[in-house]
Design a protein around this motif. Structure first.
Motif, PDB file in Angstrom:
ATOM      1  N   LEU A 171       5.671  -7.186   3.967  1.00 29.32           N
ATOM      2  CA  LEU A 171       4.495  -6.892   3.598  1.00 29.32           C
ATOM      3  C   LEU A 171       3.976  -6.714   2.149  1.00 29.32           C
ATOM      4  CD1 LEU A 171       1.493  -6.860   4.778  1.00 29.32           C
ATOM      5  CD2 LEU A 171       1.606  -4.470   5.275  1.00 29.32           C
ATOM      6  N   ARG A 172       4.769  -5.701   1.611  1.00 27.11           N
ATOM      7  CA  ARG A 172       4.672  -5.440   0.221  1.00 27.11           C
ATOM      8  C   ARG A 172       4.663  -6.726  -0.744  1.00 27.11           C
ATOM      9  NH1 ARG A 172       7.818  -3.912  -4.110  1.00 27.11           N
ATOM     10  NH2 ARG A 172       9.561  -4.669  -3.263  1.00 27.11           N
ATOM     11  N   LEU A 173       5.727  -7.564  -0.406  1.00 29.30           N
ATOM     12  CA  LEU A 173       6.074  -8.692  -1.370  1.00 29.30           C
ATOM     13  C   LEU A 173       5.009  -9.575  -1.131  1.00 29.30           C
ATOM     14  CD1 LEU A 173       9.761  -9.012  -0.785  1.00 29.30           C
ATOM     15  CD2 LEU A 173       8.726  -8.128  -2.987  1.00 29.30           C
ATOM     16  N   GLU A 174       4.472  -9.881   0.272  1.00 29.60           N
ATOM     17  CA  GLU A 174       3.517 -10.847   0.542  1.00 29.60           C
ATOM     18  C   GLU A 174       2.150 -10.313  -0.288  1.00 29.60           C
ATOM     19  OE1 GLU A 174       4.145 -13.422   2.371  1.00 29.60           O
ATOM     20  OE2 GLU A 174       2.039 -13.980   2.346  1.00 29.60           O
ATOM     21  N   LEU A 175       1.783  -9.086  -0.157  1.00 27.92           N
ATOM     22  CA  LEU A 175       0.570  -8.768  -0.783  1.00 27.92           C
ATOM     23  C   LEU A 175       0.510  -8.768  -2.360  1.00 27.92           C
ATOM     24  CD1 LEU A 175       0.305  -5.057   1.115  1.00 27.92           C
ATOM     25  CD2 LEU A 175      -1.442  -7.086   0.944  1.00 27.92           C
ATOM     26  N   LEU A 176       1.935  -8.599  -3.024  1.00 26.44           N
ATOM     27  CA  LEU A 176       2.143  -8.694  -4.159  1.00 26.44           C
ATOM     28  C   LEU A 176       2.517 -10.110  -4.791  1.00 26.44           C
ATOM     29  CD1 LEU A 176       4.190  -5.563  -5.120  1.00 26.44           C
ATOM     30  CD2 LEU A 176       1.498  -5.786  -5.383  1.00 26.44           C
ATOM     31  N   GLU A 177       2.449 -11.056  -3.961  1.00 25.30           N
ATOM     32  CA  GLU A 177       2.862 -12.589  -4.090  1.00 25.30           C
ATOM     33  C   GLU A 177       4.135 -12.630  -5.059  1.00 25.30           C
ATOM     34  OE1 GLU A 177      -0.657 -14.845  -4.834  1.00 25.30           O
ATOM     35  OE2 GLU A 177      -1.988 -13.046  -4.255  1.00 25.30           O
ATOM     36  N   ILE A 178       5.276 -11.791  -4.733  1.00 23.73           N
ATOM     37  CA  ILE A 178       6.479 -11.775  -5.322  1.00 23.73           C
ATOM     38  C   ILE A 178       7.176 -13.054  -4.735  1.00 23.73           C
ATOM     39  CG2 ILE A 178       8.428 -10.650  -6.280  1.00 23.73           C
ATOM     40  CD1 ILE A 178       6.975  -8.199  -6.254  1.00 23.73           C
ATOM     41  N   LEU A 238       8.347   4.030   0.831  1.00 28.43           N
ATOM     42  CA  LEU A 238       8.007   2.629   0.987  1.00 28.43           C
ATOM     43  C   LEU A 238       6.614   2.742   1.478  1.00 28.43           C
ATOM     44  CD1 LEU A 238       8.528  -0.539   0.789  1.00 28.43           C
ATOM     45  CD2 LEU A 238       9.754  -0.269   2.588  1.00 28.43           C
ATOM     46  N   GLU A 239       6.263   3.532   2.407  1.00 25.11           N
ATOM     47  CA  GLU A 239       5.008   3.600   2.983  1.00 25.11           C
ATOM     48  C   GLU A 239       3.838   4.117   1.825  1.00 25.11           C
ATOM     49  OE1 GLU A 239       7.599   4.867   4.454  1.00 25.11           O
ATOM     50  OE2 GLU A 239       7.420   6.956   5.060  1.00 25.11           O
ATOM     51  N   GLU A 240       4.225   4.844   1.092  1.00 19.32           N
ATOM     52  CA  GLU A 240       3.242   5.430   0.097  1.00 19.32           C
ATOM     53  C   GLU A 240       3.029   4.102  -0.893  1.00 19.32           C
ATOM     54  OE1 GLU A 240       3.916   9.793  -1.242  1.00 19.32           O
ATOM     55  OE2 GLU A 240       5.838   8.768  -1.043  1.00 19.32           O
ATOM     56  N   ALA A 241       4.090   3.564  -1.345  1.00 18.41           N
ATOM     57  CA  ALA A 241       3.866   2.248  -2.326  1.00 18.41           C
ATOM     58  C   ALA A 241       3.002   1.352  -1.596  1.00 18.41           C
ATOM     59  CB  ALA A 241       5.575   1.824  -2.571  1.00 18.41           C
ATOM     60  N   LEU A 242       3.340   1.200  -0.399  1.00 12.24           N
ATOM     61  CA  LEU A 242       2.329  -0.021   0.615  1.00 12.24           C
ATOM     62  C   LEU A 242       0.872   0.578   0.566  1.00 12.24           C
ATOM     63  CD1 LEU A 242       2.946  -2.704   1.887  1.00 12.24           C
ATOM     64  CD2 LEU A 242       3.544  -1.298   3.852  1.00 12.24           C
ATOM     65  N   ALA A 243       0.728   2.049   0.794  1.00 11.28           N
ATOM     66  CA  ALA A 243      -0.646   2.464   0.723  1.00 11.28           C
ATOM     67  C   ALA A 243      -1.382   2.232  -0.475  1.00 11.28           C
ATOM     68  CB  ALA A 243      -0.471   4.143   0.989  1.00 11.28           C
ATOM     69  N   ASP A 244      -0.574   2.466  -1.435  1.00 11.02           N
ATOM     70  CA  ASP A 244      -1.158   2.387  -2.910  1.00 11.02           C
ATOM     71  C   ASP A 244      -1.776   0.685  -3.197  1.00 11.02           C
ATOM     72  OD1 ASP A 244      -0.638   4.793  -3.463  1.00 11.02           O
ATOM     73  OD2 ASP A 244       1.172   4.494  -4.801  1.00 11.02           O
ATOM     74  N   ILE A 245      -0.755  -0.064  -2.701  1.00 13.32           N
ATOM     75  CA  ILE A 245      -1.030  -1.676  -2.789  1.00 13.32           C
ATOM     76  C   ILE A 245      -2.542  -2.070  -1.987  1.00 13.32           C
ATOM     77  CG2 ILE A 245      -0.435  -3.828  -2.827  1.00 13.32           C
ATOM     78  CD1 ILE A 245       2.398  -2.662  -2.903  1.00 13.32           C
ATOM     79  N   LEU A 246      -2.393  -1.619  -0.600  1.00 10.65           N
ATOM     80  CA  LEU A 246      -3.427  -1.845   0.103  1.00 10.65           C
ATOM     81  C   LEU A 246      -4.755  -1.352  -0.127  1.00 10.65           C
ATOM     82  CD1 LEU A 246      -1.407  -1.311   3.317  1.00 10.65           C
ATOM     83  CD2 LEU A 246      -2.597  -3.468   2.821  1.00 10.65           C
ATOM     84  N   LYS A 247      -4.672  -0.145  -0.682  1.00 13.07           N
ATOM     85  CA  LYS A 247      -6.058   0.574  -1.301  1.00 13.07           C
ATOM     86  C   LYS A 247      -6.330  -0.001  -2.434  1.00 13.07           C
ATOM     87  CE  LYS A 247      -4.406   4.836  -1.073  1.00 13.07           C
ATOM     88  NZ  LYS A 247      -4.338   6.522  -1.172  1.00 13.07           N
ATOM     89  N   ASP A 248      -5.683  -0.431  -3.421  1.00 10.70           N
ATOM     90  CA  ASP A 248      -5.803  -1.210  -4.638  1.00 10.70           C
ATOM     91  C   ASP A 248      -6.684  -2.493  -4.321  1.00 10.70           C
ATOM     92  OD1 ASP A 248      -5.664  -1.168  -7.309  1.00 10.70           O
ATOM     93  OD2 ASP A 248      -4.221  -2.698  -7.204  1.00 10.70           O
ATOM     94  N   LYS A 249      -5.943  -3.068  -3.346  1.00 10.35           N
ATOM     95  CA  LYS A 249      -6.702  -4.570  -3.030  1.00 10.35           C
ATOM     96  C   LYS A 249      -7.734  -4.377  -1.835  1.00 10.35           C
ATOM     97  CE  LYS A 249      -2.357  -7.273  -4.279  1.00 10.35           C
ATOM     98  NZ  LYS A 249      -2.829  -8.066  -5.206  1.00 10.35           N
ATOM     99  N   ASN A 250      -7.885  -3.308  -1.285  1.00  9.83           N
ATOM    100  CA  ASN A 250      -8.888  -3.263  -0.585  1.00  9.83           C
ATOM    101  C   ASN A 250      -8.735  -3.948   0.657  1.00  9.83           C
ATOM    102  OD1 ASN A 250     -11.188  -1.991   0.269  1.00  9.83           O
ATOM    103  ND2 ASN A 250     -12.782  -3.420  -0.595  1.00  9.83           N
ATOM    104  N   LEU A 251      -7.528  -3.817   1.234  1.00  6.98           N
ATOM    105  CA  LEU A 251      -7.154  -4.717   2.477  1.00  6.98           C
ATOM    106  C   LEU A 251      -6.733  -3.655   3.390  1.00  6.98           C
ATOM    107  CD1 LEU A 251      -4.907  -7.267   0.497  1.00  6.98           C
ATOM    108  CD2 LEU A 251      -7.107  -7.648   1.514  1.00  6.98           C
ATOM    109  N   THR A 252      -6.956  -4.095   4.810  1.00  8.05           N
ATOM    110  CA  THR A 252      -6.551  -3.592   5.893  1.00  8.05           C
ATOM    111  C   THR A 252      -5.332  -4.187   6.735  1.00  8.05           C
ATOM    112  OG1 THR A 252      -8.035  -4.818   7.316  1.00  8.05           O
ATOM    113  CG2 THR A 252      -8.795  -2.755   6.398  1.00  8.05           C
TER     114      THR A 252
END
Lengths: 413, 413
Positions: free
Chosen positions: A406-413, A259-273
């Motif tokens: 956090l993942r769902l929030e970032l992906l707006e699901i 899950l931490e890798e999945a989250l890393a991909d989304i954060l990097k993709d969206k350029n968020l901290t």
């Protein structure tokens, strides 16, 4: 193709260590189309090692041995194998250089016992161990393969993955087997089974499904074997798409991504901290996020506020609210998230406050009660969870749930 | 007295289930003075079960078999045993009544297959299973004991504890066996072996020593058996005292205590508090400390300063020093420790700054370079380490080393 696993070590026979090595190897071998017919744990005794190898060889084509390759006196596997195979000793320069390199980096002096680890049999293929001092040894005799590896889990795993399985696949031309694992979180096994029932019923006959539950995560493994590699792969990919409509929030990735890798991909993709403010998880979310290489791009830091004083002073939580609502409350966890986001200057912040147990529970807030909050520039959201009674699992499940929120929030699901 | 354990079940051979049953049994047997010489996991195959029993009987006096006693077709252990021992079938009334009672309680209808579970061999001692439908079977032949039990963990455990172990103790008048594990950290296996060589050589003949290494920790297990329980215990305790003079800094406890537990005991004992300032360990030390129940007494919090900005703003590290010496430096790690101690108001603070890898290394500071500092009211101390290349292990070893530095500081060793 049949294989046996022999695990050498007294610690297994007194029950001090559970043989997770053998289970891991069994999974890898099965995934490669090789059946495991016996797993044996035996002691560091020469005669016993010899008879175990003979018995295993009478039933299986492949015998994988772990353990007993360390530099100390009680490690006798190499000696026994050399007797069994009538080997002569050679000094294996590459293994010696590898040992030197490992020791040089660590700034330790090289002892005589370590030098002896480079003395190896002349009639086997040496499998270089790039992460440890004991090399693997691949013997072939009477059309049987016998491989000896160190028992240290990560050394064994590196050798199995990088060398043993690829060599076995080539030698035995194993049939094509395709596996894909669907990773889900935030939903229990039985609830998941209910939601995907229709999808599961409609799976083609050649695709097998296995549920592999862990605390906080359920993996769904699809397996198919056959000759038409492309058709098999395509059908499995199609099923991985189809399942999403039944559980859109639960699937965070495929093939054992964490899950931490999945989250890393989304954060990097969206350029968020992101930052964290952790009470009951005690730094575990920060640890999981920073276990990923390159995490400094999106992770700035964390304030682990175990005491109320730290919550008040470092995260600007209102001390009146702690008194009024308790540290495990919506009010406090939301202020923690907002505080971390502001103090550490990140786009998002995750906060946890709960009762991990075994002590500290009350009738109103029993052990397992956990509040999780996510702060962003749009404000703060929080949610209440009730996990179980086991401290370690409560910490783990809180961290996973926080990362999934956090993942769902970032992906707006 | 020697025993072997045979675990029957395909789930063990595909790696879906880890054989915790066997480890549990091994512990119980060892505590009863019975040595386990082999643990075998095998499949539900009649010929394989037969050969496994024969092989085990050739090495051991006692063979304990679990699994394959369920009511379904793939459960064939009873049939195989009856062939092996030339048994006739009897209908065992007490077992049938037990099954009826269990099903009555559970409100299930009784099927023919369940009735068959009361058909048992005529030439064994039936071990009543009060918590399940499959009875245990105790055979004796050629002075060997062969016991068959269900594989369901709590059924097996009930049978072992209440019936098998007591019967074995009576039959074999078992000797006493004592184990003690010495926990060491901060020193590699081969260096440790060199330092304690003299102690090891002088160990009494009846005490066996095993090295059990893990990343960052080496366990030393002492085992002895005999008839004089007190003398054995006293001699092992004496050896545990003697070894201390050879490696006074390395030993942090006994019998599988973790370093974080050892540290917890010292902090509670001395009534002291601690905080952490973590860069390369990313919250892992805080996580380990808070994994212990009741840690809020001595652990106040942590500032995980992954970015330089957080180091400067939250820990008051001088930005000029970061520029001048780099974030991985004596100057920075010491300021981090002092900063955490002041901000979080604790007696001690531990700080880490290093390059966990795989990226970020330079020629001057390669991956694995880690600075660790300890701040107290007496000032701040720091030390430079060179670990390996593996990110996860660098984090783990840094955390262990930091905890050990704190332990030594607290104990003034």
């Amino acid at each position: 193709m049949k294989a046996e696993i022999i695990s050498i070590g007294d610690e297994l026979l007194i029950g001090q260590v559970v043989n997770t090595n053998a289970s891991w190897m069994a999974v890898e071998l099965n995934l490669a189309g090789i059946n495991v017919v016996q797993i044996s744990s035996i002691s560091d005794d020469a005669n016993h090692i010899k008879s175990a190898i003979k018995e295993a060889g009478s039933r299986a084509d492949i015998v994988l041995i772990t353990g007993g390759l360390g530099p100390t006196k009680d490690d006798i596997t190499k000696k026994v194998l050399m007797e069994h195979f009538n080997s002569k000793t050679i000094f294996h320069e590459p293994t010696y250089n590898n040992i030197l390199e490992l020791f040089g980096k660590r700034n330790y002096p090289l002892s005589e016992v370590n030098r002896l680890q480079a003395e190896l049999p002349d009639n086997c293929i040496i499998l270089p161990n790039r992460v440890g001092t004991a090399a693997g040894m691949w013997f072939e005799k009477d059309d049987k393969v016998i491989v000896s590896m160190p028992g240290v889990p990560f050394e064994m795993k590196t050798l199995i993955t990088e060398q043993v399985i690829p060599r076995l696949k080539i030698k035995y031309k194993t049939p094509f087997i395709f596996h894909k694992t669907i990773m889900t979180t935030g939903i229990g096994e039985s609830m998941l089974a209910e939601k995907i029932e229709k999808w599961e019923t409609n799976l083609p006959a050649n695709i097998k499904l296995a549920y592999l539950p862990q605390p906080g995560i359920v993996r769904l493994r699809l397996s198919a074997s056959g000759n038409d590699e492309d058709a098999i792969k395509m059908e499995i990919e199609r099923q991985c798409e189809l399942i999403k409509q039944y559980v859109p929030k639960a699937i965070f990735g495929f093939n054992d991504i964490s899950l931490e890798e999945a989250l890393a991909d989304i954060l990097k993709d969206k350029n968020l901290t992101v930052s964290t403010a952790e009470s009951c998880t005690g730094g575990y979310i920060a640890h999981l996020l920073t276990s990923i290489a390159g995490s400094s791009i999106y992770f700035k830091g964390s304030i682990v506020s175990y005491s109320n004083e730290v919550k008040i002073e470092q995260l600007s939580v209102d001390s009146n609210d702690i008194e009024l609502f308790g540290a495990v409350s919506k009010e406090v966890v939301e202020q923690m998230a907002v505080g971390a986001r502001e103090k550490l200057h990140t786009d998002y912040a995750v906060a946890t406050s709960g009762i991990a147990g075994p002590d500290g529970g009350t009738e109103e807030k029993p052990v397992g009660t956990v509040w999780i909050a996510i702060a962003s520039e749009e404000g703060v959201k929080s949610k209440l969870f009730h996990f179980g009674e086991h401290r370690g699992r409560n910490i783990r499940r809180s961290a996973l749930m926080a990362m999934n929120m956090l993942r769902l929030e970032l992906l707006e699901i």
